[in-house]
Scaffold this active site. Sequence first.
Site, PDB file in Angstrom:
ATOM      1  N   HIS A 340      -7.484  -0.421 -11.130  1.00 25.93           N
ATOM      2  CA  HIS A 340      -7.548  -0.777 -12.557  1.00 25.93           C
ATOM      3  C   HIS A 340      -6.257  -0.377 -13.253  1.00 25.93           C
ATOM      4  O   HIS A 340      -5.410   0.339 -12.700  1.00 25.93           O
ATOM      5  CB  HIS A 340      -8.753  -0.114 -13.240  1.00 25.93           C
ATOM      6  CG  HIS A 340      -8.726   1.386 -13.231  1.00 25.93           C
ATOM      7  ND1 HIS A 340      -7.957   2.129 -14.096  1.00 25.93           N
ATOM      8  CD2 HIS A 340      -9.395   2.284 -12.450  1.00 25.93           C
ATOM      9  CE1 HIS A 340      -8.145   3.409 -13.875  1.00 25.93           C
ATOM     10  NE2 HIS A 340      -9.012   3.539 -12.869  1.00 25.93           N
ATOM     11  N   CYS A 359      -9.537   6.532  -8.003  1.00 24.61           N
ATOM     12  CA  CYS A 359      -9.158   5.136  -8.237  1.00 24.61           C
ATOM     13  C   CYS A 359      -7.667   4.927  -7.997  1.00 24.61           C
ATOM     14  O   CYS A 359      -6.879   5.875  -7.954  1.00 24.61           O
ATOM     15  CB  CYS A 359      -9.506   4.729  -9.670  1.00 24.61           C
ATOM     16  SG  CYS A 359     -11.282   4.654 -10.003  1.00 24.61           S
TER      17      CYS A 359
END
Length: 408
Positions: A340, A359
């Site tokens: 992301h 992430c």
Amino acid sequence: MAVKTWSSGRKIALLAVVCALAAGGGAFAAAAPGLAQAAISSEAGSPARTTPGLAVPVVAPAELDAAPADGAQQVNPAAPVSLKVKHGHIERVALTSDDGSTIDGTQSADGAAWTSSGDLKFNTRYNFTYSVVDDAGRQTHNTRAFTTVSTANEADAAIYPLDGMKVGVAQPLQITFSEPVLNRNAVEKAIKVTSTSGQTGDFHWFNNNTVRYRPQNFWAANSTITMDMKMFGVELGKGQVGNFNKTVTIHIGDKKVAVADAKAHTFSVKVNDRPAGQWPATMGDTRFPSARGFLVFMEKHLVEHMDASTIGLKPGDPAYYGQLDVNYATRLTPSGEFIHQATESAMPYIGKANLSHGCIGLGPEAAKWVFDNMTTGDVVQVVNTEGEYANFDDGFGDWNIPWAQYAN
């Protein structure tokens, strides 16, 4: 006196011989006075004989072999209903359910066998009525009843990818059964997977309900996969029976493979083995290292809401970030690893340090490129991380299992 006695005895002996010959049905009996004029009854008008009588030869009664048995329960609806006759032929057959529907069948050329030609319904009572005529013209009528497998013993399945989907080269085929599968070989034989590229693969069972299929290497780019499942009537074990047949077609797109390097802090992508871009990245820190190995893209969200409490963080913890929204989020694992756009506070560290909670954080341009150009079934290989491989049920970690182990 002696002669007279001898003569009587001779007469008695001769009479005994006549009786014996008559009982044996020999030529003498056929010519014996009185017997030649006796009426011989027809076999068709008399009960079946099991021993020789006046009619020669004896006509054997019809022998029937019908399936399923009268009163049978939990009958597999895929099993054919059948009738076989020896010493006769079938005159009429009717197979009907209690709701009035009729099942057709096929009769052999000699009339000695009948087999149903259509699948039955689950949880249904059927009446099997037939008339048979033996070789002497005697008729036998019979009706038997049976009940098929109950609804509680039907087994269904969820299949992914869905029919018609276009996915990346790393997407395994997954079947999740509603009931435990004990007869795995029977299920595998009922599923045929073909590819326009000619690739073959193998099944891997992750538990009694979930099986996946993949080739040794990634699917060929721009190929088509067909999964033909003949599961209706397949016995899974413990009385559970498959209730469906289905064909699923999956389209494979371009080969898009990314590499995320936790040491070099880079994220690079190749499309059909040609470099498509490389960008700076930040990944999981030492407390929350990114999972290693191959991670298959799952789904995308333009905006994804994240909550620190879902990974066990509480206020006061130095890693606690509360709740926030991130842009251009592509899911890698159900447990919460994404690619992301990095948060505003993480932007200065992109390409320099790892400080995420697992992430892969990218700049706005890179995150948007991944979001716009990569999709379900594409893959990222995470290298130089201290993290472990994701659990097998945490996304599609199939490519992290050595082929010899996967296909075993």
